[in-house]
Enzyme design. Structure first.
Site, PDB file in Angstrom:
ATOM      1  N   ARG A  97     -14.185  14.862 -33.849  1.00  0.00           N
ATOM      2  CA  ARG A  97     -13.564  15.957 -32.927  1.00  0.00           C
ATOM      3  C   ARG A  97     -13.933  17.071 -33.485  1.00  0.00           C
ATOM      4  O   ARG A  97     -13.281  17.904 -34.477  1.00  0.00           O
ATOM      5  CB  ARG A  97     -11.905  15.696 -32.994  1.00  0.00           C
ATOM      6  CG  ARG A  97     -11.521  14.814 -32.317  1.00  0.00           C
ATOM      7  CD  ARG A  97     -11.079  14.989 -30.753  1.00  0.00           C
ATOM      8  NE  ARG A  97     -12.073  14.855 -29.879  1.00  0.00           N
ATOM      9  CZ  ARG A  97     -11.992  14.224 -28.696  1.00  0.00           C
ATOM     10  NH1 ARG A  97     -10.778  14.050 -28.225  1.00  0.00           N
ATOM     11  NH2 ARG A  97     -12.794  14.340 -27.855  1.00  0.00           N
TER      12      ARG A  97
ATOM     13  N   PHE B 193     -19.433  14.277 -25.616  1.00  0.00           N
ATOM     14  CA  PHE B 193     -19.147  13.494 -26.730  1.00  0.00           C
ATOM     15  C   PHE B 193     -19.036  11.870 -26.480  1.00  0.00           C
ATOM     16  O   PHE B 193     -18.910  10.829 -27.013  1.00  0.00           O
ATOM     17  CB  PHE B 193     -17.843  13.778 -27.605  1.00  0.00           C
ATOM     18  CG  PHE B 193     -16.702  13.862 -26.563  1.00  0.00           C
ATOM     19  CD1 PHE B 193     -16.558  15.046 -25.626  1.00  0.00           C
ATOM     20  CD2 PHE B 193     -15.818  12.921 -26.514  1.00  0.00           C
ATOM     21  CE1 PHE B 193     -15.455  15.135 -24.968  1.00  0.00           C
ATOM     22  CE2 PHE B 193     -14.827  13.062 -25.823  1.00  0.00           C
ATOM     23  CZ  PHE B 193     -14.418  13.672 -25.063  1.00  0.00           C
TER      24      PHE B 193
ATOM     25  N   TYR C  63       0.781  -1.241   0.118  1.00  0.00           N
ATOM     26  CA  TYR C  63      -0.099   0.073  -0.105  1.00  0.00           C
ATOM     27  C   TYR C  63       0.752   1.325  -0.240  1.00  0.00           C
ATOM     28  O   TYR C  63       0.563   2.401  -0.873  1.00  0.00           O
ATOM     29  CB  TYR C  63      -0.830   0.003   1.201  1.00  0.00           C
ATOM     30  CG  TYR C  63      -2.032   0.893   1.179  1.00  0.00           C
ATOM     31  CD1 TYR C  63      -3.146   1.039   0.683  1.00  0.00           C
ATOM     32  CD2 TYR C  63      -1.820   2.548   1.680  1.00  0.00           C
ATOM     33  CE1 TYR C  63      -4.084   2.032   0.277  1.00  0.00           C
ATOM     34  CE2 TYR C  63      -2.686   3.524   1.516  1.00  0.00           C
ATOM     35  CZ  TYR C  63      -3.744   3.083   0.808  1.00  0.00           C
ATOM     36  OH  TYR C  63      -4.785   4.280   0.730  1.00  0.00           O
TER      37      TYR C  63
ATOM     38  N   LYS D 123      -0.456   7.223 -23.605  1.00  0.00           N
ATOM     39  CA  LYS D 123      -0.313   7.624 -25.026  1.00  0.00           C
ATOM     40  C   LYS D 123       1.169   7.302 -25.170  1.00  0.00           C
ATOM     41  O   LYS D 123       1.819   6.215 -25.111  1.00  0.00           O
ATOM     42  CB  LYS D 123      -0.854   9.003 -25.106  1.00  0.00           C
ATOM     43  CG  LYS D 123      -2.349   9.290 -25.495  1.00  0.00           C
ATOM     44  CD  LYS D 123      -2.912   9.499 -24.190  1.00  0.00           C
ATOM     45  CE  LYS D 123      -4.299  10.045 -24.260  1.00  0.00           C
ATOM     46  NZ  LYS D 123      -5.004  10.029 -23.089  1.00  0.00           N
TER      47      LYS D 123
ATOM     48  N   PHE E   4      -8.002  21.221 -24.874  1.00  0.00           N
ATOM     49  CA  PHE E   4      -8.608  19.769 -24.663  1.00  0.00           C
ATOM     50  C   PHE E   4      -9.708  19.657 -23.872  1.00  0.00           C
ATOM     51  O   PHE E   4      -9.711  20.198 -22.639  1.00  0.00           O
ATOM     52  CB  PHE E   4      -7.132  18.777 -24.384  1.00  0.00           C
ATOM     53  CG  PHE E   4      -7.352  17.228 -24.523  1.00  0.00           C
ATOM     54  CD1 PHE E   4      -7.741  16.881 -25.759  1.00  0.00           C
ATOM     55  CD2 PHE E   4      -8.043  16.605 -23.440  1.00  0.00           C
ATOM     56  CE1 PHE E   4      -8.320  15.650 -26.103  1.00  0.00           C
ATOM     57  CE2 PHE E   4      -8.124  15.092 -23.574  1.00  0.00           C
ATOM     58  CZ  PHE E   4      -8.515  14.847 -24.856  1.00  0.00           C
ATOM     59  N   THR E   5     -10.526  18.633 -24.183  1.00  0.00           N
ATOM     60  CA  THR E   5     -11.853  18.422 -23.586  1.00  0.00           C
ATOM     61  C   THR E   5     -11.654  18.186 -21.736  1.00  0.00           C
ATOM     62  O   THR E   5     -12.087  19.126 -21.252  1.00  0.00           O
ATOM     63  CB  THR E   5     -12.403  17.328 -24.090  1.00  0.00           C
ATOM     64  OG1 THR E   5     -11.630  15.937 -23.909  1.00  0.00           O
ATOM     65  CG2 THR E   5     -13.158  17.338 -25.658  1.00  0.00           C
TER      66      THR E   5
ATOM     67  N   ASP F 167       1.376  20.041 -20.825  1.00  0.00           N
ATOM     68  CA  ASP F 167       0.500  18.864 -20.790  1.00  0.00           C
ATOM     69  C   ASP F 167       1.551  17.983 -21.945  1.00  0.00           C
ATOM     70  O   ASP F 167       1.539  18.258 -22.804  1.00  0.00           O
ATOM     71  CB  ASP F 167      -0.645  19.049 -21.639  1.00  0.00           C
ATOM     72  CG  ASP F 167      -1.506  17.557 -21.829  1.00  0.00           C
ATOM     73  OD1 ASP F 167      -1.040  16.647 -21.872  1.00  0.00           O
ATOM     74  OD2 ASP F 167      -2.823  17.723 -22.127  1.00  0.00           O
TER      75      ASP F 167
HETATM   76  O1  PLI Z   1      -7.564  10.098 -20.934  1.00  0.00           O
HETATM   77  P1  PLI Z   1      -6.729  10.662 -19.783  1.00  0.00           P
HETATM   78  O2  PLI Z   1      -7.493  11.034 -18.490  1.00  0.00           O
HETATM   79  O3  PLI Z   1      -5.677   9.744 -19.306  1.00  0.00           O
HETATM   80  O4  PLI Z   1      -6.031  11.952 -20.250  1.00  0.00           O
HETATM   81  C1  PLI Z   1      -6.665  13.061 -20.318  1.00  0.00           C
HETATM   82  C2  PLI Z   1      -5.935  13.923 -21.665  1.00  0.00           C
HETATM   83  C3  PLI Z   1      -5.171  14.972 -21.400  1.00  0.00           C
HETATM   84  N1  PLI Z   1      -4.629  15.514 -22.601  1.00  0.00           N
HETATM   85  C4  PLI Z   1      -4.539  15.086 -23.637  1.00  0.00           C
HETATM   86  C5  PLI Z   1      -3.596  16.167 -24.672  1.00  0.00           C
HETATM   87  C6  PLI Z   1      -5.117  14.140 -24.097  1.00  0.00           C
HETATM   88  O5  PLI Z   1      -5.045  13.708 -25.463  1.00  0.00           O
HETATM   89  C7  PLI Z   1      -5.678  13.326 -23.040  1.00  0.00           C
HETATM   90  C8  PLI Z   1      -6.895  12.394 -23.469  1.00  0.00           C
HETATM   91  N2  PLI Z   1      -6.912  12.057 -24.577  1.00  0.00           N
HETATM   92  C9  PLI Z   1      -7.783  11.128 -25.003  1.00  0.00           C
HETATM   93  C10 PLI Z   1      -8.733  10.039 -24.208  1.00  0.00           C
HETATM   94  C11 PLI Z   1      -7.794  10.982 -26.626  1.00  0.00           C
HETATM   95  O6  PLI Z   1      -8.177   9.861 -26.828  1.00  0.00           O
HETATM   96  O7  PLI Z   1      -7.255  11.402 -27.025  1.00  0.00           O
END
Ligand code: PLI
Length: 460
Positions: free
Chosen positions: A384, A451, A74, A260, A126-127, A217
């Site tokens: 998008r 979305f 933990y 990513k 970004f969303t 970011d």
């Molecule tokens: O999906 P998260 O919570 O791990 O990350 C959010 C996020 C933050 N910044 C950017 C530039 C992103 O592209 C992002 C998440 N992107 C998604 C889910 C995508 O499909 O692009």
């Protein structure tokens, strides 16, 4: 005869996952049931899944071996210390707070730094990032260069900040009302477009002048670094790892969706050089995510992530990664299909205003096109455009972005070049019948990040 040298992936395939083909009738039924929203399709009904590059990556054998080294204590898991040192080594940041994914880090940082009535300039929204800024009482202001909103512009660094727009905002509202400038590397909503090192340095100078920190970011920082290497003369002999490190040193804090760039299926973190921000964030992470040495990740996830960070900054990896996206983009250009240029890093973005010029934004053309692409051959893509842009929090009207796009997103190390050929042919088949395509209307509209869960029906 002179010909360009081919690139090939710096790996071979050890294990495969079978794909399921469906009939057109199956797909028409499936998309109807999903309310014409590709996020609501079941994965079993999808043939080639290009919805997102988020968490959909294939880990290496070394990362999988790392999963067996999970220390699931933990508190004080050894994998956390490995992760912390990988972040310090490759990204330069001093302090690390792990989170379950990127938005966990965005939530904590927004709540820590933003006061009611603040303004947060950024190189396009970004969303999830903008939503967390708004939930903390802030207002996002777009300060990206105009070229980013122009689908025809071939400008090589469409992720750049327009210093005049930024300085105008600082003068208008005062530096005290700007807790930070938020900079994404490889700007997602602009089509995976990079920011240049020269622009980042200029931004550092300007923000220093006013005492404003920079939040990075860094979700796709290594992909951005590749474009700096091949497009910014001064950096042609630098490695991607060196460029990534330098980008990070020009910023103060960072949020990372590890799903990513660092090639894992789950994870994220917040990193900073500021001890006070670190302490506040560490205190918040225990409320929302988990203890400060796991933050929502299992020990094994942190181990795979530490290894993924190192693998993600290798030149051969990024060259093949961006090379595959370029391959698909060039195929579509050859077919005469309108896409965002230059071709971005993590996906190819269809320019839907040109693909479906007969549809107004009120009938959600990109949403419609993503559904049609799925029906054509089981390829899953994502909207998008106006649906992703949500509503203005003051007026309640739709935000109307200039860019109305379908994103064909490529997971890392998952699909082959032959898959890309099939995808290009699928898009071309839809392009052939584009004039017959009609729009959609909402049957259900959620309040936040609509979305993901919105439902639609066809307009007859
Ligand atoms: O999906 P998260 O919570 O791990 O990350 C959010 C996020 C933050 N910044 C950017 C530039 C992103 O592209 C992002 C998440 N992107 C998604 C889910 C995508 O499909 O692009």
């Amino acid at each position: 005869m002179h010909r360009e040298k081919s690139w090939a992936e710096p790996w071979k395939i050890k294990m495969v996952e079978h794909l399921r083909m469906t009939t057109k009738e199956d797909r028409i039924e499936a998309i109807k049931e999903a309310g014409y929203n590709t996020f609501l399709l079941k994965s079993k009904d999808v043939y080639i899944d290009l919805l997102t590059d988020s968490g959909t990556n294939a880990m290496s054998d070394v990362q999988w071996a790392g999963m067996m080294l999970g220390d699931e204590a933990y508190a004080g898991s050894r994998n956390f210390y490995h992760l912390e040192s990988a972040i310090q080594k490759y990204y330069s940041y001093k302090y690390v707070v792990p989170t379950h994914q990127g938005r966990g880090a965005e939530h904590i940082l927004s709540q820590t730094l933003i006061q009611e009535g603040d303004f947060i300039p950024g190189n396009m929204y970004f969303t999830t990032t903008r939503l967390h800024q708004e939930l903390a009482g802030g207002t996002f202001v777009d300060v990206i260069v105009d070229e980013a909103h122009d689908t025809e512009s071939e400008f090589p660094f469409k992720g750049n900040v327009d210093m005049n727009k930024l300085e105008d905002l600082i003068k208008r509202v005062g530096p005290d009302k700007i807790p930070y400038v938020c900079i994404a590397t490889s700007v997602n909503m602009a089509g995976g477009q990079p920011i240049s090192m020269a622009n980042l340095k200029e931004l550092r100078e300007l923000t220093n002048k006013y005492g404003i920190p920079i939040v990075h970011d860094m979700t796709r920082v290594a992909e951005n670094a590749w474009f700096i290497k091949v497009r910014e003369k001064e950096y042609e002999n630098h490695t991607v790892a060196q460029i990534v490190y330098e980008i990070c040193t020009l910023t103060d804090h960072a949020t990372m969706s590890a799903k990513k760039d660092p090639i894992v299926n789950i994870g994220g973190f917040l990193a900073t050089n500021d001890e006070e921000v670190y302490k506040k964030s560490q205190n918040m992470v225990v409320i929302y995510e988990g203890l400060h040495t796991y933050g929502g990740m299992a020990g094994r996830d942190m181990e795979a992530l530490s290894i993924g960070i190192e693998e993600s900054v290798q030149d051969a990896h990024i060259r093949a990664r961006v090379g595959q996206t370029t391959y698909l983009g060039e195929k579509l250009i050859d077919y005469g299909i309108p896409i965002i240029r230059p071709i971005g890093s993590h996906g190819v973005f269809l320019d839907v205003k040109k693909f479906l010029p007969h549809l107004s934004q009120d009938v959600f053309p990109a949403q419609t096109l993503a559904a049609e692409i799925y029906i054509q051959n089981g390829v899953r893509t994502m909207e998008r455009g106006i649906v992703s842009a949500g509503r203005n929090k003051e007026t309640g009207d739709h935000n109307r972005p200039n860019l109305e796009l379908v994103r064909i997103t490529i997971p890392r190390r998952v699909y082959t070049q032959a898959h890309m050929d099939v995808v290009a042919e699928c898009i071309d088949d839809v392009f052939e019948r584009r004039e017959k395509i009609k729009g959609l209307k909402f049957t259900y509209e959620p309040e936040h990040l609509r979305f993901f869960q919105a439902r639609f029906k066809t307009i007859d």
